[in-house]
Design a protein around this motif. Structure first.
Motif, PDB file in Angstrom:
ATOM      1  N   VAL A  31     -55.834  -8.044  13.745  1.00 37.76           N
ATOM      2  CA  VAL A  31     -56.610  -9.288  13.699  1.00 37.76           C
ATOM      3  C   VAL A  31     -56.299  -9.577  12.488  1.00 37.76           C
ATOM      4  O   VAL A  31     -56.646  -8.883  11.571  1.00 37.76           O
ATOM      5  N   ARG A  56     -65.713 -18.534  10.679  1.00 35.09           N
ATOM      6  CA  ARG A  56     -64.758 -17.667  10.715  1.00 35.09           C
ATOM      7  C   ARG A  56     -64.014 -17.750  12.038  1.00 35.09           C
ATOM      8  O   ARG A  56     -64.669 -17.895  13.306  1.00 35.09           O
ATOM      9  N   CYS A  66     -63.787 -11.077  14.255  1.00 35.70           N
ATOM     10  CA  CYS A  66     -64.560 -10.117  13.575  1.00 35.70           C
ATOM     11  C   CYS A  66     -63.719  -8.600  13.485  1.00 35.70           C
ATOM     12  O   CYS A  66     -64.367  -7.894  12.882  1.00 35.70           O
ATOM     13  N   MET A  67     -62.710  -8.661  14.208  1.00 35.45           N
ATOM     14  CA  MET A  67     -61.801  -7.400  13.963  1.00 35.45           C
ATOM     15  C   MET A  67     -62.714  -6.112  14.693  1.00 35.45           C
ATOM     16  O   MET A  67     -62.254  -5.097  14.467  1.00 35.45           O
ATOM     17  N   LEU A  68     -63.602  -6.290  15.507  1.00 36.82           N
ATOM     18  CA  LEU A  68     -64.394  -5.257  15.957  1.00 36.82           C
ATOM     19  C   LEU A  68     -63.560  -4.629  17.225  1.00 36.82           C
ATOM     20  O   LEU A  68     -63.539  -3.317  17.404  1.00 36.82           O
ATOM     21  N   GLU A 128     -60.424  -4.618  17.019  1.00 40.43           N
ATOM     22  CA  GLU A 128     -59.418  -3.716  16.395  1.00 40.43           C
ATOM     23  C   GLU A 128     -59.994  -2.299  16.000  1.00 40.43           C
ATOM     24  O   GLU A 128     -59.146  -1.297  16.046  1.00 40.43           O
ATOM     25  N   ALA A 150     -58.213 -12.595   9.984  1.00 39.78           N
ATOM     26  CA  ALA A 150     -59.389 -13.593  10.216  1.00 39.78           C
ATOM     27  C   ALA A 150     -59.097 -14.691   8.977  1.00 39.78           C
ATOM     28  O   ALA A 150     -58.312 -14.357   7.891  1.00 39.78           O
TER      29      ALA A 150
END
Lengths: 156, 850
Positions: A77, A93, A63-65, A67, A79
């Protein structure tokens, strides 16, 4: 006067010897690192790890949170979509690329806080010296297979 | 409706707006935010989400009304922040979130989601929901490119309304009732609208996402660059979102003069080629018969040596340059400057260039065809299309035309050898035989004159060849249908006539243009005659002079003023003899033409006989993105970058010059921008050009072309500027339009119809994985009667043979093909229709089952 001093000094010496005697019987505080393990506080924040569920699926959903939360931009990241027949993580995902640059990381633990699935956690490994700068970039392979899987999940 | 403004009060702020404005828009004018989901400024209001309820004071006290559907009234008093309004908003959001899954972390909309934003701003802050949520279908493909998540949908109707109001293809609908309501396609009928991807942009939640861009980005990560569409000549405005040296997605950008805010699916989804591994990254030079990687200086030296060698041996006119309407003005301008100034020849052209009788002025204006949700109606009440299929060739123009037909009652007159998609609207359809355009146009002009009841000796004389009998036998069109079309055109207040390259190419192209001019003059709408090119820079390529018979700015070769201007700008003498066109150069390649510099074109892939000719060349240099069929034959291949990787300007079909700035780069690649490559070749040839950047080249273009004066990089802005057509429009005059009889079809022969389709097998499309199944099959489409006669059924393997070659294809059968014709689009995967062509107006083919 002289006698007085003599008694006083003898007492002092006795006191000091008392301390020596007292600690003579106790186990030493010094840790013979690296021959002996170091005890760490449970909330110590060391090298990162990516966790899995019991069934072997990766917790990370890409989810790249982490990051976004990272104050030093140490995380990258990328995805991708799960193959429905052979999923890497639950849902649609997963993280195709997950990299942490240890040279940038300040071990603040914000990534842990941001993670909605408790996938990224800071472990207890602190010995991270290396001979090559490239080795300071942790990829998914190294993150998923930590040397010392000994992680305390902090409640909040 | 009167023009007087209406005064009302919103939250104690007085505001004056035009009558008919909706409360929500009036509130926006005084910076009062009213939350909305279903309301969209480009769609009709439905007021179904109830999020925009505000209090309007009335005779019976304050009443809740939907701000998105109620127009303002004089003296209206609106409150948007009372306790009642807040309670309603909170309850509404709680209701919407009742079944909305909280999978924001994996939702592509997360971060730019109106539902997220408004829940934070207007929501209750807590959730009282303990019950489990309803589950519906996730990851549901409603087309090859659009993914639907029914759980996330909040039933706002935006996608349904877009497909209905703009595309006129109601392919999405609501099913079931109450909490079980879900959005779905009709069983087995995926969304196939050419601009269907726009529903992703307007979805207020992540229910509709792009299969191509899925999970590739989070909105806060991407760098956003305003750019323009590289595929279609309408020059639709887009935004390119990039992250870590790669394009991650493309979305639409508003330009009320061009595309409203809609873009075609090909533009939105087909960009995988930019990041493709097949891209050339280093120069290649032929050594020992093989193309081998080389340094730039080696490659540039090889080009210089090759061109000089041929020029010395065979003269300057044995060298030719082929530009491309897919490349920027800057690249094309420098190509023609290179050929004219340094090589000293007018042999410079592009595909659909000198071989097509185009108009220097393009089409009048896109804004005049548009019917925006709030704005003036289109200016044309009849639109005539001659050999143009907007659905395939310019989907956004198609969108505007459909909207004009449905909302403003515009009528269509369509002359096309194929039953194109737009023929589904009422109007007139003339299915002429390919190659007979000139006679058909004469017939139209003659009948238009008759319907008007006017006498005009000149026109009567010019059009006397178009007898009823000839219309029937040569064009294959019923004279009564022609008369009907002529009547529609004559009765129109302001008709628009558009034609495309298909109608006006080859030897008769000039005649067709004359016929169109005559018709437009008979109809008193000479200025409404437009030429629609097919590529992103079809217009610009002509403007900057990549034509064998025109200098930059559409100046004829013998125009003294233009010659003096360019001689001063460039120094030296310009060649005077007209050059060879694209087809002439390729036909003469290996013969009169000894060397070619090809930039962004693939003639070898277009026609097998040209590939053979190119192999005979003394020297061939190719500037390309990919190792195309042409590049494989080259002596030197120079790697170029795409439209997204360098600055450039493109001129769209309505003469609007627009910027496409650099959005992305590949640090591992040695590829360079086309203008830069030409600049370096020039330097190797001993000519120092004064350019430091693409903007510098544009600066020179604004001097070289009077119509472009002052339109430098800064002046163009994000919306582009249209140049004035009056500066180059030729004076109207009736001209001769004649056509010889065409040979009649023999036994079992069908007239070959070819043309462009949006989803072809070209490199720029086929590299998009998700759209592979959408590529037009390598097939020949026949009318059912002809198919029965030839003894073929749908999907049979057939051999298509013409006098010049043969192709192995699949057969397809469709009512949309006129009897007596066979439809084979250009650049099908592995089947170049060019193998059957030899540059004549009409080609016959026979179909034999295999």
């Amino acid at each position: 006067m002289a006698l007085n001093d003599l008694v006083k000094n003898a007492l002092e010496i006795g006191k000091a010897m008392g301390v020596t005697l007292k600690y003579l019987t106790q186990t030493p505080v010094t840790v013979e690192y690296p021959n002996e393990p170091v005890s760490l506080y449970p909330r110590f924040r060391g090298r990162h790890e990516l966790r899995r569920y019991e069934n072997g699926m990766e917790r990370c959903i890409g989810c790249m949170l982490c990051e976004a939360a990272c104050p030093t931009g140490a995380i990258y990241v990328d995805a991708a979509e799960n193959d429905p027949a052979n999923p890497t993580s639950p849902g649609e995902r997963y993280a195709k690329v997950y990299e942490i640059n240890l040279l940038r990381c300040v071990f603040c633990g914000d990534c842990e806080e941001a993670c909605p699935t408790e996938a990224i956690v800071l472990g207890h490994e602190f010995a991270m010296a290396n001979y090559d700068r490239h080795d300071f970039i942790l990829n998914k392979q190294t993150l998923l297979n930590p040397g010392m899987p000994n992680v305390v999940i902090r409640p909040d | 409706m009167s023009d007087e403004l209406v005064t009302l009060t919103i939250d104690d702020k007085e505001v004056q707006v035009a009558p008919g404005t909706l409360i929500v828009d009036a509130a926006a004018a005084v910076n009062v935010e009213i939350p909305i989901f279903c309301s969209h400024p480009k769609l009709d209001p439905v007021a179904c989400c109830r999020m925009c309820l505000v209090e309007v004071e009335g005779p019976r006290g304050p009443m809740l009304q939907t701000a998105c559907s109620v127009p303002v009234r004089e003296g209206m008093v609106v409150h948007t922040d009372t306790e009642q309004v807040q309670a309603t908003q909170e309850a509404n959001l709680a209701f919407i979130l009742l079944n909305h899954p909280l999978d924001c972390p994996i939702c592509d909309k997360g971060g730019e989601c109106p539902l997220q934003d408004q829940t934070m701003r207007f929501g209750p802050g807590i959730s009282q929901l303990v019950e489990p949520k309803r589950h519906k279908q996730k990851d549901y493909h409603i087309s090859d490119t659009i993914v639907l998540d029914q759980e996330r949908c909040i039933i706002c109707w935006r996608c349904i309304r877009y497909l209905e109001e703009w595309e006129d293809k109601p392919q999405l609908a609501l099913f079931k009732r109450g909490g079980a309501t879900l959005i779905d396609i009709q069983p087995g009928q995926p969304v196939d609208a050419k601009t269907g991807g726009n529903i992703i942009d307007i979805c207020p939640v992540g229910a509709l996402t792009s299969k191509v861009a899925r999970f590739g980005f989070r909105p806060w990560q991407v760098e956003r660059t305003p750019s323009i569409d590289p595929h279609f000549s309408t020059g639709d405005n887009i935004r390119i979102d990039t992250r870590t040296y790669a394009i991650r997605r493309i979305v639409g950008r508003e330009n009320m003069g061009v595309n409203d805010q809609w873009i075609a699916d090909k533009t939105r989804f087909a960009w995988a080629w930019v990041n493709s591994d097949e891209r050339l990254t280093t120069p290649l030079v032929r050594k020992d018969g093989e193309l081998q990687p080389a340094t730039w200086s080696e490659a540039l030296q090889a080009v210089t040596d090759g061109l000089k060698r041929v020029k010395e041996r065979q003269g300057a006119d044995a060298v030719g340059g082929i530009g491309s309407a897919k490349l920027s003005n800057e690249a094309n301008y420098l190509l023609q400057r290179f050929m004219r100034q340094i090589v000293g020849t007018n042999n410079v052209d592009h595909r659909d260039g000198g071989d097509v009788a185009a108009l220097s002025t393009g089409i009048p204006s896109l804004a005049a065809v548009m019917q925006p949700q709030y704005g003036p109606p289109p200016q044309y009440d009849v639109i005539m299309l001659v050999g143009v299929d907007p659905s395939e060739e310019a989907p956004i123009l198609d969108l505007h035309i459909k909207r004009a037909v449905r909302r403003s009652g515009t009528t269509l007159v369509i002359a096309h050898p194929r039953h194109i998609e737009l023929t589904r609207y009422p109007g007139s359809y003339l299915g002429y035989r390919p190659g007979s355009e000139a006679t058909l146009l004469n017939g139209l002009a003659r009948m238009a004159l008759a319907v008007k009841g006017e006498e005009n000796q000149t026109v009567s004389q010019l059009t006397d060849d178009a007898t009823d009998e000839r219309l029937l036998n040569l064009c294959g069109v019923d004279p009564e249908a022609v008369e009907g079309a002529a009547r529609l055109l004559v009765e129109a207040k302001n008709p628009l006539i558009l034609y495309g390259p298909m109608a006006a190419q080859g030897a008769t192209g000039e005649q067709v243009r004359n016929g169109l001019t005559n018709l437009a003059m008979v109809l008193d709408c000479y200025e409404n005659l437009g030429y629609l090119g097919l590529n992103a820079n079809s217009q610009g390529c002509r403007d900057v002079g990549v034509l064998p018979d025109a200098l930059p700015g559409h100046a004829p070769l013998d125009d003294e003023a233009a010659r003096t201007l360019l001689a001063e700008l460039w120094g030296g003498e310009l060649p005077t003899a007209p050059g060879k066109t694209y087809r002439q150069m390729l036909d003469a390649a290996g013969d009169d033409i000894g060397a070619l510099l090809v930039m962004g074109a693939d003639p070898a892939g277009e026609r097998p006989e040209w590939a053979a000719n190119l192999a005979q060349l003394d020297f061939l240099a190719v500037q390309e993105l990919f190792l195309t069929d042409t590049a494989r034959l080259a002596d030197v291949v120079l790697p170029a970058v795409s439209w997204a990787e360098g600055d450039g300007t493109f001129t769209n079909c309505e003469r609007r010059i627009q910027r496409a700035p650099k959005a992305v780069s590949n640090p591992a690649s040695k590829a360079a921008q086309d203008w830069m490559i030409l600049d370096h070749i020039a330097a190797h040839m001993g000519m120092q050009w004064p350019y430091a950047s693409a903007q510098g080249v544009l600066e020179e273009i604004t001097t070289a072309i009077p119509a472009y004066a002052g339109l430098d990089w800064t002046a163009l802005g994000d919306q582009g500027v249209q140049w004035n057509a009056e500066t180059v429009r030729p004076r109207p005059a009736y001209r001769r339009c004649r056509q010889d009889d065409l040979p009649a079809a023999g036994e079992g022969e069908l007239a070959l119809v070819t043309g462009t389709v949006a989803y072809d097998g070209g490199t720029l499309f086929r590299l998009t994985q998700a759209m592979r199944d959408m590529i037009h099959a390598a097939a020949v489409t026949l009318n059912p009667d002809d198919a029965a006669q030839a003894g073929v059924k749908d999907n049979d393997a057939v051999l298509v043979r013409s006098a010049h070659g043969e192709l192995r294809l699949r057969a397809a059968v469709s009512e949309e093909i006129e009897p007596g014709t066979a439809w084979i689009p250009e650049s099908l995967p592995g089947a170049p229709v060019g193998a059957l062509l030899n540059g004549r107006e009409q080609e016959f083919v026979t179909i034999t089952p295999q």
